[in-house]
Scaffold this motif. Structure first.
Motif, PDB file in Angstrom:
ATOM      1  N   GLU A  48      -0.577 -11.891 -12.472  1.00 57.56           N
ATOM      2  CA  GLU A  48      -1.265 -10.637 -12.767  1.00 57.56           C
ATOM      3  C   GLU A  48      -1.941 -10.077 -11.518  1.00 57.56           C
ATOM      4  O   GLU A  48      -1.863  -8.888 -11.232  1.00 57.56           O
ATOM      5  N   GLY A  49      -2.618 -10.953 -10.783  1.00 51.94           N
ATOM      6  CA  GLY A  49      -3.279 -10.525  -9.549  1.00 51.94           C
ATOM      7  C   GLY A  49      -2.294 -10.017  -8.516  1.00 51.94           C
ATOM      8  O   GLY A  49      -2.538  -9.009  -7.847  1.00 51.94           O
ATOM      9  N   MET A  50      -1.158 -10.701  -8.396  1.00 49.60           N
ATOM     10  CA  MET A  50      -0.153 -10.279  -7.421  1.00 49.60           C
ATOM     11  C   MET A  50       0.506  -8.967  -7.837  1.00 49.60           C
ATOM     12  O   MET A  50       0.848  -8.150  -6.979  1.00 49.60           O
ATOM     13  N   ALA A  51       0.660  -8.734  -9.146  1.00 50.42           N
ATOM     14  CA  ALA A  51       1.230  -7.467  -9.611  1.00 50.42           C
ATOM     15  C   ALA A  51       0.285  -6.307  -9.291  1.00 50.42           C
ATOM     16  O   ALA A  51       0.721  -5.241  -8.842  1.00 50.42           O
ATOM     17  N   VAL A  52      -1.012  -6.503  -9.500  1.00 50.89           N
ATOM     18  CA  VAL A  52      -1.988  -5.460  -9.164  1.00 50.89           C
ATOM     19  C   VAL A  52      -2.038  -5.273  -7.652  1.00 50.89           C
ATOM     20  O   VAL A  52      -2.102  -4.137  -7.159  1.00 50.89           O
ATOM     21  N   HIS A  53      -1.950  -6.375  -6.910  1.00 52.44           N
ATOM     22  CA  HIS A  53      -1.919  -6.311  -5.454  1.00 52.44           C
ATOM     23  C   HIS A  53      -0.728  -5.467  -4.989  1.00 52.44           C
ATOM     24  O   HIS A  53      -0.862  -4.594  -4.119  1.00 52.44           O
ATOM     25  N   ALA A  54       0.421  -5.690  -5.602  1.00 51.31           N
ATOM     26  CA  ALA A  54       1.623  -4.919  -5.269  1.00 51.31           C
ATOM     27  C   ALA A  54       1.423  -3.442  -5.560  1.00 51.31           C
ATOM     28  O   ALA A  54       1.734  -2.577  -4.731  1.00 51.31           O
ATOM     29  N   TYR A  55       0.893  -3.142  -6.741  1.00 53.06           N
ATOM     30  CA  TYR A  55       0.615  -1.747  -7.125  1.00 53.06           C
ATOM     31  C   TYR A  55      -0.297  -1.084  -6.089  1.00 53.06           C
ATOM     32  O   TYR A  55      -0.050   0.051  -5.674  1.00 53.06           O
ATOM     33  N   LEU A  56      -1.346  -1.780  -5.684  1.00 52.94           N
ATOM     34  CA  LEU A  56      -2.291  -1.193  -4.718  1.00 52.94           C
ATOM     35  C   LEU A  56      -1.615  -0.899  -3.381  1.00 52.94           C
ATOM     36  O   LEU A  56      -1.865   0.141  -2.770  1.00 52.94           O
ATOM     37  N   LYS A  59       0.533   2.134  -3.881  1.00 50.68           N
ATOM     38  CA  LYS A  59      -0.310   3.325  -3.896  1.00 50.68           C
ATOM     39  C   LYS A  59      -0.791   3.669  -2.489  1.00 50.68           C
ATOM     40  O   LYS A  59      -0.910   4.837  -2.136  1.00 50.68           O
ATOM     41  N   GLY A  60      -1.044   2.651  -1.695  1.00 57.37           N
ATOM     42  CA  GLY A  60      -1.498   2.855  -0.322  1.00 57.37           C
ATOM     43  C   GLY A  60      -0.387   3.265   0.631  1.00 57.37           C
ATOM     44  O   GLY A  60      -0.633   3.467   1.823  1.00 57.37           O
ATOM     45  N   GLY A  61       0.849   3.356   0.133  1.00 59.98           N
ATOM     46  CA  GLY A  61       1.960   3.816   0.959  1.00 59.98           C
ATOM     47  C   GLY A  61       2.681   2.719   1.720  1.00 59.98           C
ATOM     48  O   GLY A  61       3.500   3.006   2.589  1.00 59.98           O
ATOM     49  N   ASP A  62       2.397   1.469   1.417  1.00 57.23           N
ATOM     50  CA  ASP A  62       3.014   0.341   2.125  1.00 57.23           C
ATOM     51  C   ASP A  62       4.068  -0.302   1.221  1.00 57.23           C
ATOM     52  O   ASP A  62       3.834  -1.349   0.619  1.00 57.23           O
ATOM     53  N   ASN A  65       5.223  -4.058   1.875  1.00 57.54           N
ATOM     54  CA  ASN A  65       4.218  -5.030   1.430  1.00 57.54           C
ATOM     55  C   ASN A  65       4.171  -5.070  -0.094  1.00 57.54           C
ATOM     56  O   ASN A  65       4.027  -6.137  -0.690  1.00 57.54           O
ATOM     57  N   ALA A  66       4.305  -3.916  -0.728  1.00 61.30           N
ATOM     58  CA  ALA A  66       4.342  -3.870  -2.192  1.00 61.30           C
ATOM     59  C   ALA A  66       5.522  -4.684  -2.709  1.00 61.30           C
ATOM     60  O   ALA A  66       5.366  -5.495  -3.627  1.00 61.30           O
ATOM     61  N   ASP A  67       6.701  -4.497  -2.121  1.00 65.58           N
ATOM     62  CA  ASP A  67       7.876  -5.259  -2.543  1.00 65.58           C
ATOM     63  C   ASP A  67       7.636  -6.759  -2.404  1.00 65.58           C
ATOM     64  O   ASP A  67       8.046  -7.540  -3.263  1.00 65.58           O
ATOM     65  N   TYR A  68       6.990  -7.178  -1.334  1.00 68.14           N
ATOM     66  CA  TYR A  68       6.662  -8.581  -1.106  1.00 68.14           C
ATOM     67  C   TYR A  68       5.826  -9.122  -2.267  1.00 68.14           C
ATOM     68  O   TYR A  68       6.128 -10.171  -2.837  1.00 68.14           O
ATOM     69  N   TRP A  69       4.779  -8.388  -2.652  1.00 68.20           N
ATOM     70  CA  TRP A  69       3.891  -8.853  -3.717  1.00 68.20           C
ATOM     71  C   TRP A  69       4.540  -8.743  -5.091  1.00 68.20           C
ATOM     72  O   TRP A  69       4.304  -9.581  -5.957  1.00 68.20           O
ATOM     73  N   TYR A  70       5.376  -7.717  -5.309  1.00 68.73           N
ATOM     74  CA  TYR A  70       6.114  -7.660  -6.572  1.00 68.73           C
ATOM     75  C   TYR A  70       6.988  -8.906  -6.707  1.00 68.73           C
ATOM     76  O   TYR A  70       7.075  -9.492  -7.780  1.00 68.73           O
ATOM     77  N   GLY A  71       7.642  -9.301  -5.619  1.00 68.85           N
ATOM     78  CA  GLY A  71       8.478 -10.499  -5.638  1.00 68.85           C
ATOM     79  C   GLY A  71       7.679 -11.750  -5.979  1.00 68.85           C
ATOM     80  O   GLY A  71       8.110 -12.577  -6.791  1.00 68.85           O
ATOM     81  N   HIS A  72       6.517 -11.901  -5.385  1.00 68.71           N
ATOM     82  CA  HIS A  72       5.669 -13.060  -5.679  1.00 68.71           C
ATOM     83  C   HIS A  72       5.143 -13.030  -7.110  1.00 68.71           C
ATOM     84  O   HIS A  72       4.875 -14.079  -7.689  1.00 68.71           O
ATOM     85  N   ALA A  73       4.994 -11.850  -7.656  1.00 67.35           N
ATOM     86  CA  ALA A  73       4.536 -11.719  -9.044  1.00 67.35           C
ATOM     87  C   ALA A  73       5.682 -11.934 -10.026  1.00 67.35           C
ATOM     88  O   ALA A  73       5.469 -11.970 -11.235  1.00 67.35           O
ATOM     89  N   LEU A  82       2.850   6.404 -10.327  1.00 69.11           N
ATOM     90  CA  LEU A  82       1.748   5.456 -10.200  1.00 69.11           C
ATOM     91  C   LEU A  82       0.844   5.435 -11.428  1.00 69.11           C
ATOM     92  O   LEU A  82       0.362   4.370 -11.822  1.00 69.11           O
ATOM     93  N   ALA A  83       0.620   6.585 -12.046  1.00 72.28           N
ATOM     94  CA  ALA A  83      -0.236   6.627 -13.241  1.00 72.28           C
ATOM     95  C   ALA A  83       0.372   5.808 -14.375  1.00 72.28           C
ATOM     96  O   ALA A  83      -0.342   5.089 -15.088  1.00 72.28           O
ATOM     97  N   ASP A  84       1.694   5.888 -14.538  1.00 74.48           N
ATOM     98  CA  ASP A  84       2.359   5.102 -15.576  1.00 74.48           C
ATOM     99  C   ASP A  84       2.279   3.612 -15.261  1.00 74.48           C
ATOM    100  O   ASP A  84       2.110   2.784 -16.155  1.00 74.48           O
ATOM    101  N   GLU A  85       2.410   3.276 -13.992  1.00 70.87           N
ATOM    102  CA  GLU A  85       2.323   1.869 -13.607  1.00 70.87           C
ATOM    103  C   GLU A  85       0.910   1.340 -13.844  1.00 70.87           C
ATOM    104  O   GLU A  85       0.728   0.241 -14.369  1.00 70.87           O
TER     105      GLU A  85
END
Length: 96
Positions: A48-56, A59-62, A65-73, A82-85
Motif C-alpha cells: 500500500e505504501g509503495m503504491a501511494v509512493h508510486a502515485y506521488l 503526480k510529481g512528473g517522475d 520512478n513511479a514505474d519502479y515503485w508500481y513494480g515494487h507494489a 490522477l484524480a481517479d487513481e
C-alpha cells in the motif's frame, strides 16, 4: 472510517490521528504538501505504501520512478487520470 468521513476530514487543518501512513500521505497530497506526503511513504515497505509512493512520483512528473515503485507494489501503472487513481487508492486503503 468511510470514504465520506475521509473526504470530510480534508476540510480540517490536520489529518485524523488514526490514519495509517498511506492514507495520511494521500490526505497531505490533497492539501498540496507533496513533500510531507512523500516523507510518509518514502521508506514504507508495504504494498500500500509503495503504491501511494508510486502515485506521488507520477503526480510529481517522475514517470520512471513511479514505474519502479508500481513494480515494487506489485501493480501496473495506473493509466487513468490522477484524480481517479487517488480515489481508487483511498477506497482500497479504507476497505482494508
Amino acid at each position: 472510517m468511510t470514504g465520506s468521513e475521509f473526504k470530510a476530514s480534508l476540510e480540517l487543518d490536520q489529518p485524523p490521528q488514526s490514519l495509517p501512513a498511506p492514507l495520511e500521505a494521500l490526505w497531505w497530497d490533497v492539501k498540496g504538501d507533496w513533500a510531507r506526503a512523500h516523507s510518509l511513504v518514502d521508506e514504507l515497505e508495504t504494498s500500500e505504501g509503495m503504491a501511494v509512493h508510486a502515485y506521488l512520483h507520477r503526480k510529481g512528473g517522475d514517470a520512471s520512478n513511479a514505474d519502479y515503485w508500481y513494480g515494487h507494489a506489485g501493480r501496473t501503472f495506473f493509466r487513468s487520470n490522477l484524480a481517479d487513481e487517488w480515489q481508487a487508492l483511498v477506497e482500497g486503503l479504507l476497505a482494508r
